[in-house]
Design an enzyme around this catalytic site. Structure first.
Site, PDB file in Angstrom:
ATOM      1  N   ALA B 284       3.260  11.191  34.433  1.00  0.00           N
ATOM      2  CA  ALA B 284       4.627  11.558  34.064  1.00  0.00           C
ATOM      3  C   ALA B 284       4.917  13.024  34.376  1.00  0.00           C
ATOM      4  O   ALA B 284       4.019  13.867  34.352  1.00  0.00           O
ATOM      5  CB  ALA B 284       4.853  11.298  32.575  1.00  0.00           C
ATOM      6  N   GLU B 289      16.340  18.559  31.532  1.00  0.00           N
ATOM      7  CA  GLU B 289      17.420  19.362  32.109  1.00  0.00           C
ATOM      8  C   GLU B 289      17.880  18.912  33.497  1.00  0.00           C
ATOM      9  O   GLU B 289      19.054  19.063  33.826  1.00  0.00           O
ATOM     10  CB  GLU B 289      16.993  20.834  32.175  1.00  0.00           C
ATOM     11  CG  GLU B 289      16.801  21.457  30.823  1.00  0.00           C
ATOM     12  CD  GLU B 289      15.872  22.645  30.897  1.00  0.00           C
ATOM     13  OE1 GLU B 289      16.318  23.754  30.617  1.00  0.00           O
ATOM     14  OE2 GLU B 289      14.693  22.446  31.271  1.00  0.00           O
TER      15      GLU B 289
END
Lengths: 166, 340
Positions: B284, B289
């Site tokens: 991962a 953002e």
């Protein structure tokens, strides 16, 4: 001080508050129903939405005295210890809430909408929730949750919008 | 007249800064009923990070996510974490938790190995059991192993670890270096309708393809992307802090600082482009953002496609778009000389 008698979440309450107290302030500070949130305090954000006689209102914009004799339903009145309300269950299932601050208001606005028992379209759901601001989710999953809850409660279907990409 | 246009915005975004120390630490304690307690300093702000971190610990220990009790963000009890910032939680804190769970699991394996007559490195933790690799019938419940470890062997199965993406100093001469551990990539496409008589822009469709490494919890990734798009739409079309010449904000409340409501949201298609990253926990990276980065660019490109004007200062309000359309029309007006 003004004495106000009203029904909150099915219970009779009598509260003594200064006359300028808003319904939200009385719910949170005198009755300790802190589920309804104080966001902007001027009716912009909808985080304080509660039902007064079945209608969704911003509790920060009406005086406690205006709720005299009326039935008020807050988020605390929806679920029991054993069971979520179907709207709460639907919101949880689709991960409709992130920080959750808008959640109580969103859910109460949804309840008012579904209780009207009209045939709803997605656009009408968007219209009904436009007074409740959310910064985290982009509303997409909230609307999914409302659609699921509506279908669960009323048994009616909302036509899915056609996917753009096959 | 309503004109339609489409636009594309692309971006890359760095995950896990390495120019300065950027550590996260975690402790995983396996309890004698087979559940585990996870101590982490990171803060849940609604993005679902604690769910993802519990999933990482559960996957490593071979238990269910429900078996993980997370204790977070308490400076009295939890280990240090740089913070829920810079889209780093899944990547940096996740790595620390994976290492901590690995350490706890190592103790469980060492305790279980003699009971199963094998070496610790022949064991695996799956489905709440410690079992011999390729021989799943030779197994012990994790709860039994944890109990044995604590009360018979005297080795409570606790693992602590920290992770700091290797700090690489910048070259002071050239300013070159490796400022971040890994990067994510995304493309968003916008379809807009622009009214060329009023300048109003309506985003009617957004499509977002995001690389976030392995999507540990795809539903939460979708939620992050949809939320990022709503912030991007606000950035592109609505939100602006206005100040007077004394520095006082002119629009200090939500009546005149306009942020997107449910009516401003288009249909959104989310495409998660999974891409295993060997340095991340189970591959991962992150998604926070980056989701808000390419939206405004895609929308402004779509406005150009629709009415042929470039808006170079955000937000692209109706006034700005209309002014740009008028300027364009005036400059394109052909000068017809008067007949002699």
């Amino acid at each position: 001080m003004t004495d106000i008698a009203l029904i909150v979440n099915g219970e009779n309450k009598t509260v003594s508050v200064p006359p300028e107290t808003t319904l939200l302030k009385m719910l949170r500070e005198n009755l300790n129903y802190t589920g309804s949130k104080l966001g902007c305090d001027v009716g912009d954000c909808g985080a304080c939405t509660v039902l007064v006689d079945g209608l969704a209102v911003n509790a920060c914009l009406i005086l406690a005295a205006q709720a005299e004799g009326k039935e008020v339903l807050t988020i605390e009145g929806l679920s029991t210890l054993e069971k979520y309300h179907p709207i709460q269950k639907a919101f949880e299932d689709v991960a409709a809430l992130q920080c959750g601050f808008c959640g109580p208001g969103m859910i109460m606005a949804t309840k008012a909408l579904i209780d009207q028992d009209q045939d709803l379209t997605k656009q009408e759901i968007k219209d009904a929730l436009s007074g409740n601001l959310c910064r985290c989710t982009g509303y997409t999953k909230i609307i999914e949750g409302v659609v699921d809850a509506y279908q669960e409660i009323t048994g009616k279907k909302i036509p899915a919008t056609k996917p753009r990409v096959a | 007249m309503i004109r339609r246009g489409k636009g594309v915005g692309c971006m890359w975004y760095p995950i896990g800064f390495t120019v300065a120390a950027n550590p996260s630490a975690a402790t995983v304690k396996v309890n004698e009923d087979g559940t585990a307690t996870l101590l982490t300093g990171t803060v849940e702000t609604g993005q679902g990070s604690l769910t993802v971190l519990a999933q990482i610990a559960a996957e490593e220990l071979g238990v269910s996510t429900d078996d993980i009790h997370v204790v977070s963000a308490d400076t009295d009890t939890t280990p240090m974490d740089t913070g829920a910032i810079a889209s780093r939680t899944t990547y940096v804190t996740g790595n620390a938790i994976k290492l901590a769970a690995e350490n706890a699991k190592k103790i469980l394996f060492e305790v279980a190995a003699p009971l199963l007559d094998v070496q610790p490195n022949q064991l695996e933790a799956v489905d709440r059991k410690i079992q011999v690799q390729y021989f799943p019938q030779r197994c012990l419940p994790i709860a039994d192993v944890a109990l044995q470890a604590q009360f018979v062997m005297g080795r409570p199965p606790i693992g602590s670890a920290s992770y700091n993406p290797p700090t690489v100093g910048m070259d002071p001469e050239t300013g070159q270096g490796k400022p971040f551990s890994t990067y994510v990539y995304a493309t968003q496409c916008a379809e807009v309708e622009v009214d060329d008589e009023t300048g109003e822009v309506d985003v009617i469709y957004m499509s977002a393809a995001h690389d976030c490494g392995t999507a540990i919890n795809p539903m939460l990734v979708e939620g992050q992307i949809e939320g990022g798009i709503s912030m991007g739409i606000g950035f592109a079309l609505q939100e602006e802090m206005l100040f007077d010449d004394k520095g006082r904000q002119l629009n200090p409340n939500l009546t005149n600082y306009i942020m997107p409501t449910s009516l401003d949201m288009p249909e959104i298609d989310v495409d998660i482009v999974e891409n295993f990253d060997p340095t991340g926990p189970f591959g991962a990276k992150g998604v926070g953002e980056p989701t808000a980065v390419p939206t405004a660019a895609a929308i402004c490109n779509a406005i150009f496609d629709a009415v042929g004007v470039r808006i170079t200062s955000l937000p692209a309000t109706a006034e700005k778009v209309l002014r740009a359309i008028k300027e364009k029309n005036n400059s394109e007006q052909k000068f017809i000389p008067a007949a002699e």
